[in-house]
Design an enzyme around this catalytic site. Structure first.
Site, PDB file in Angstrom:
ATOM      1  N   GLU A  78      19.262  44.123   2.943  1.00  0.00           N
ATOM      2  CA  GLU A  78      18.589  44.104   4.253  1.00  0.00           C
ATOM      3  C   GLU A  78      17.480  45.152   4.318  1.00  0.00           C
ATOM      4  O   GLU A  78      17.208  45.750   5.356  1.00  0.00           O
ATOM      5  CB  GLU A  78      19.619  44.338   5.379  1.00  0.00           C
ATOM      6  CG  GLU A  78      19.810  43.134   6.288  1.00  0.00           C
ATOM      7  CD  GLU A  78      20.525  41.975   5.632  1.00  0.00           C
ATOM      8  OE1 GLU A  78      20.865  42.058   4.430  1.00  0.00           O
ATOM      9  OE2 GLU A  78      20.735  40.955   6.301  1.00  0.00           O
TER      10      GLU A  78
HETATM   11  C1  LIG Z   1      24.304  42.045  -3.117  1.00  0.00           C
HETATM   12  C2  LIG Z   1      22.967  41.628  -2.615  1.00  0.00           C
HETATM   13  C3  LIG Z   1      22.865  40.599  -1.684  1.00  0.00           C
HETATM   14  C4  LIG Z   1      21.624  40.179  -1.204  1.00  0.00           C
HETATM   15  N1  LIG Z   1      21.554  39.125  -0.330  1.00  0.00           N
HETATM   16  C5  LIG Z   1      20.332  38.665   0.084  1.00  0.00           C
HETATM   17  C6  LIG Z   1      20.224  37.511   0.922  1.00  0.00           C
HETATM   18  O1  LIG Z   1      21.222  36.899   1.332  1.00  0.00           O
HETATM   19  N2  LIG Z   1      18.989  37.078   1.273  1.00  0.00           N
HETATM   20  C7  LIG Z   1      17.848  37.700   0.852  1.00  0.00           C
HETATM   21  O2  LIG Z   1      16.759  37.251   1.199  1.00  0.00           O
HETATM   22  N3  LIG Z   1      17.917  38.793   0.031  1.00  0.00           N
HETATM   23  C8  LIG Z   1      19.120  39.298  -0.361  1.00  0.00           C
HETATM   24  N4  LIG Z   1      19.202  40.400  -1.190  1.00  0.00           N
HETATM   25  C9  LIG Z   1      17.969  41.018  -1.676  1.00  0.00           C
HETATM   26  C10 LIG Z   1      17.674  42.399  -1.074  1.00  0.00           C
HETATM   27  O3  LIG Z   1      17.315  42.289   0.275  1.00  0.00           O
HETATM   28  C11 LIG Z   1      16.574  43.026  -1.949  1.00  0.00           C
HETATM   29  O4  LIG Z   1      17.162  43.310  -3.200  1.00  0.00           O
HETATM   30  C12 LIG Z   1      16.002  44.303  -1.339  1.00  0.00           C
HETATM   31  O5  LIG Z   1      15.252  44.005  -0.190  1.00  0.00           O
HETATM   32  C13 LIG Z   1      15.099  45.064  -2.330  1.00  0.00           C
HETATM   33  O6  LIG Z   1      14.173  44.235  -2.952  1.00  0.00           O
HETATM   34  P1  LIG Z   1      14.038  44.294  -4.555  1.00  0.00           P
HETATM   35  O7  LIG Z   1      15.395  44.115  -5.115  1.00  0.00           O
HETATM   36  O8  LIG Z   1      12.986  43.330  -4.977  1.00  0.00           O
HETATM   37  O9  LIG Z   1      13.576  45.773  -4.875  1.00  0.00           O
HETATM   38  P2  LIG Z   1      12.055  46.326  -4.935  1.00  0.00           P
HETATM   39  O10 LIG Z   1      11.340  45.960  -3.695  1.00  0.00           O
HETATM   40  O11 LIG Z   1      11.454  45.964  -6.234  1.00  0.00           O
HETATM   41  O12 LIG Z   1      12.305  47.886  -4.914  1.00  0.00           O
HETATM   42  C14 LIG Z   1      12.638  48.648  -6.088  1.00  0.00           C
HETATM   43  C15 LIG Z   1      12.680  50.119  -5.687  1.00  0.00           C
HETATM   44  O13 LIG Z   1      11.380  50.530  -5.232  1.00  0.00           O
HETATM   45  C16 LIG Z   1      11.479  51.085  -3.923  1.00  0.00           C
HETATM   46  N5  LIG Z   1      10.270  50.755  -3.168  1.00  0.00           N
HETATM   47  C17 LIG Z   1       9.640  49.543  -3.067  1.00  0.00           C
HETATM   48  N6  LIG Z   1       8.556  49.649  -2.292  1.00  0.00           N
HETATM   49  C18 LIG Z   1       8.502  50.939  -1.866  1.00  0.00           C
HETATM   50  C19 LIG Z   1       7.610  51.695  -1.044  1.00  0.00           C
HETATM   51  N7  LIG Z   1       6.555  51.133  -0.454  1.00  0.00           N
HETATM   52  N8  LIG Z   1       7.849  53.023  -0.855  1.00  0.00           N
HETATM   53  C20 LIG Z   1       8.934  53.621  -1.427  1.00  0.00           C
HETATM   54  N9  LIG Z   1       9.812  52.970  -2.229  1.00  0.00           N
HETATM   55  C21 LIG Z   1       9.593  51.652  -2.433  1.00  0.00           C
HETATM   56  C22 LIG Z   1      12.727  50.445  -3.316  1.00  0.00           C
HETATM   57  O14 LIG Z   1      13.235  51.234  -2.255  1.00  0.00           O
HETATM   58  C23 LIG Z   1      13.627  50.399  -4.526  1.00  0.00           C
HETATM   59  O15 LIG Z   1      14.250  51.656  -4.686  1.00  0.00           O
HETATM   60  C24 LIG Z   1      20.437  40.845  -1.665  1.00  0.00           C
HETATM   61  C25 LIG Z   1      20.541  41.889  -2.586  1.00  0.00           C
HETATM   62  C26 LIG Z   1      21.772  42.287  -3.053  1.00  0.00           C
HETATM   63  C27 LIG Z   1      21.845  43.430  -4.030  1.00  0.00           C
END
Ligand SMILES: Cc1cc2nc3c(=O)[nH]c(=O)nc-3n(C[C@H](O)[C@H](O)[C@H](O)COP(=O)(O)OP(=O)(O)OC[C@H]3O[C@@H](n4cnc5c(N)ncnc54)[C@H](O)[C@@H]3O)c2cc1C
Length: 380
Positions: free
Chosen positions: A362
Site C-alpha cells: 500500500e
Molecule cells: C505481499 C505483497 C502484496 C501486494 N499486494 C498488492 C496488490 O494487491 N495490489 C497491488 O496493486 N500491489 C500490491 N503489492 C505491490 C506493492 O504495493 C508495491 O510492491 C509497492 O508499492 C512498492 O513498489 P515496488 O515494489 O515496485 O518498489 P519500488 O517502487 O521499485 O521501490 C523500491 C525502493 O525504492 C524506494 N523508492 C521509490 N521511489 C522513491 C522515492 N521517490 N523516494 C524515496 N524512495 C523511493 C521505495 O521506498 C523502495 O524502498 C503488493 C506487494 C507485496 C510485497
C-alpha cells in the site's frame, strides 16, 4: 484513544474467539505448506468477513471502517496472511464502492453481499510501483468495448478473486491524467493469472502476476471516468493504509503476547528471564509502542468514518508508524525468545517476516514519508 461502541466490542470479542478456536492452527499450518486452505476461506465466508462493509440492503454487514480495522487487527494478531486476505479484498472493494455507478452497484453488490465474492486491487506493474503514474497497461477504445493489454504484478488474492479493479492508462504520455479503472471478471478471455510468488511472509496468501492479452471489456465496465482513475487509487489507498496500520498493530500485539508469556516461563541462571531488567525493559518498550500504535490506528480509523479532509496525511502517518513499530516489536520478540525465536516452531519468526510486508504494501514507508513531508510544507 477513540472509544469503541458496543458493536465494536462485540466484533472484537467474536473475532478473538474465532481466531483462537478456528483460525490460528489452520493459519500456522498454511504458512508451512504455503497454500491457502479452503477451510480457512470458508470460515471467512461463513463469518461474513468479506461482506462486512457492504450495505445491509445488499445483505452485507453494514459495518463502519473502524469495525473492519478491528477485524484485520484481530486476524493479524494470530496470522498476517489471514489479515492480508481480508484487507486486500477491502482495497478492491473500496475502489469499487468509490467508483461504481448505479448499474454496477446493482450488478455486483448482491454478489459481494453474499460474502463469497472477492474483489481485487490491481495497480502495481513490473515497472510502475511507487511511481504509479508510469502505468503501461493500455486500454484502447474499440466500438462499445475497451481492449486491455499489459500486465500487473504482486496482486494479492489472485485466483481467489472474482472481480478485479484494474488500473490502466488510456495514454501513457498523460501519466496521472491517463489512469482509468476497469472491472475485469476472472473468466474474461485473454486474462491470465500467473503462478503464486514465493514470498518471505504472508506465505499462504496467493500473490501473482496478472496478464491481459487483448482482454475485451464492455464500456459498462469502466469504473468512474476516463482519466479519473487516480482519484480512485488515491481515495482507496488512503483508507486501506489505515487498514494496513491495523494489520501491523495486530502483528505487533501478537508478537508481544508471545514474548511476555515465553519470558515468564523460560528460566536461565535459575530465574525466569522476565526478572532480568534487560529483558523486562524490552517487553515494556514493546507495550509502549503497541499502545502508541493502537491509539493512532483507532483515532485515524475514526477520522475515516467521519470523513476527515486531511485523511491522506493521517493515513500515511498511521501506516508508517504502525508498520515501523511492528517491525521493531517482532524483531525484539525474536530476541526475547533467543535461539528458539529464530526457529520456525515458534510463531515470532513468522510474525517478523509478516511485519516486513507492512512497511512495503500500500505504498512503501519512504513514499508515506514523502506524502507526510509534502503535506507539512503546505500547511506550515
Ligand atoms: C505481499 C505483497 C502484496 C501486494 N499486494 C498488492 C496488490 O494487491 N495490489 C497491488 O496493486 N500491489 C500490491 N503489492 C505491490 C506493492 O504495493 C508495491 O510492491 C509497492 O508499492 C512498492 O513498489 P515496488 O515494489 O515496485 O518498489 P519500488 O517502487 O521499485 O521501490 C523500491 C525502493 O525504492 C524506494 N523508492 C521509490 N521511489 C522513491 C522515492 N521517490 N523516494 C524515496 N524512495 C523511493 C521505495 O521506498 C523502495 O524502498 C503488493 C506487494 C507485496 C510485497
Amino acid at each position: 484513544m477513540a472509544t469503541f461502541s458496543k458493536t465494536h466490542e462485540m466484533i472484537q470479542k467474536m473475532l478473538r474467539e474465532l481466531c483462537r478456536d478456528k483460525i490460528a492452527e489452520l493459519a500456522a499450518e498454511a504458512d508451512k505448506t504455503k497454500e491457502y486452505p479452503p477451510e480457512l476461506h470458508n470460515i471467512f465466508i461463513e463469518s461474513g468477513l468479506f461482506a462486512l462493509r457492504i450495505p445491509e440492503e445488499y445483505d452485507g454487514g453494514g459495518m463502519d471502517f473502524t469495525s473492519s480495522c478491528i477485524v484485520v487487527e484481530e486476524l493479524a494478531r494470530v496470522d498476517g496472511t489471514c489479515a492480508n486476505t481480508v484487507a486486500h479484498h477491502q482495497a478492491g472493494l473500496c475502489s469499487f464502492m468509490k467508483g461504481a455507478g448505479k448499474a454496477q452497484r446493482h450488478t455486483y453488490l448482491p454478489k459481494i453481499g453474499k460474502g463469497d465474492y472477492l474483489v481485487g486491487f490491481a495497480l502495481t506493474e513490473p515497472n510502475a510501483g511507487s511511481d504509479a503514474f508510469s502505468l503501461q497497461t493500455l486500454a484502447s477504445p474499440d466500438g462499445d468495448h475497451y481492449i486491455i493489454n499489459g500486465s500487473k504484478c504482486f496482486i494479492s488474492n489472485s485466483g481467489l478473486t472474482d472481480l478485479y479493479v484494474v488500473f490502466t492508462t488510456v495514454d501513457p504520455e498523460l501519466r496521472r491524467d491517463g489512469i482509468t479503472a476497469f472491472l475485469v471478471e476472472k473468466d474474461t478471455t485473454g486474462f491470465k493469472i500467473g503462478k503464486p510468488e514465493k514470498k518471505m511472509g504472508f506465505r499462504a496468501s496467493p500473490t501473482c502476476e496478472l496478464t491481459f492479452d487483448n482482454v475485451r471489456v464492455p464500456k459498462e465496465n469502466l469504473l468512474g471516468q476516463i482519466g479519473k482513475g487516480w482519484q480512485l487509487v488515491h481515495q482507496s489507498l488512503t483508507e486501506t493504509r489505515v487498514m494496513i496500520a491495523a494489520m501491523a498493530l495486530g502483528i505487533a500485539q501478537g508478537a508481544m503476547e508471545v514474548a511476555v508469556s515465553y519470558a515468564k516461563k523460560r528460566e536461565q541462571f535459575g530465574k525466569s528471564i522476565i526478572s532480568f531488567q534487560g529483558v523486562s525493559f524490552m517487553l515494556a518498550d514493546m507495550a509502549i509502542q503497541v499502545e502508541m500504535a493502537r491509539s493512532l490506528v483507532y483515532e485515524i480509523a475514526a477520522k475515516v468514518d467521519q470523513g476527515d479532509k486531511n485523511l491522506h496525511y493521517y493515513a500515511s502517518i498511521a501506516k508508517c508508524a504502525a508498520s515501523d513499530i511492528a517491525m521493531k516489536v517482532t524483531t525484539d520478540a525474536v530476541q526475547v525468545l533467543g535461539g528458539y525465536g529464530y526457529m520456525a516452531d515458534y510463531p515470532v519468526e513468522k510474525m517478523m517476516r509478516d511485519a516486513k510486508a507492512t512497511q512495503i504494501i500500500e505504498g512503501t514507508n519512504q513514499i508515506q514519508r514523502m506524502q507526510i513531508a509534502r503535506h507539512l510544507s503546505k500547511i506550515y
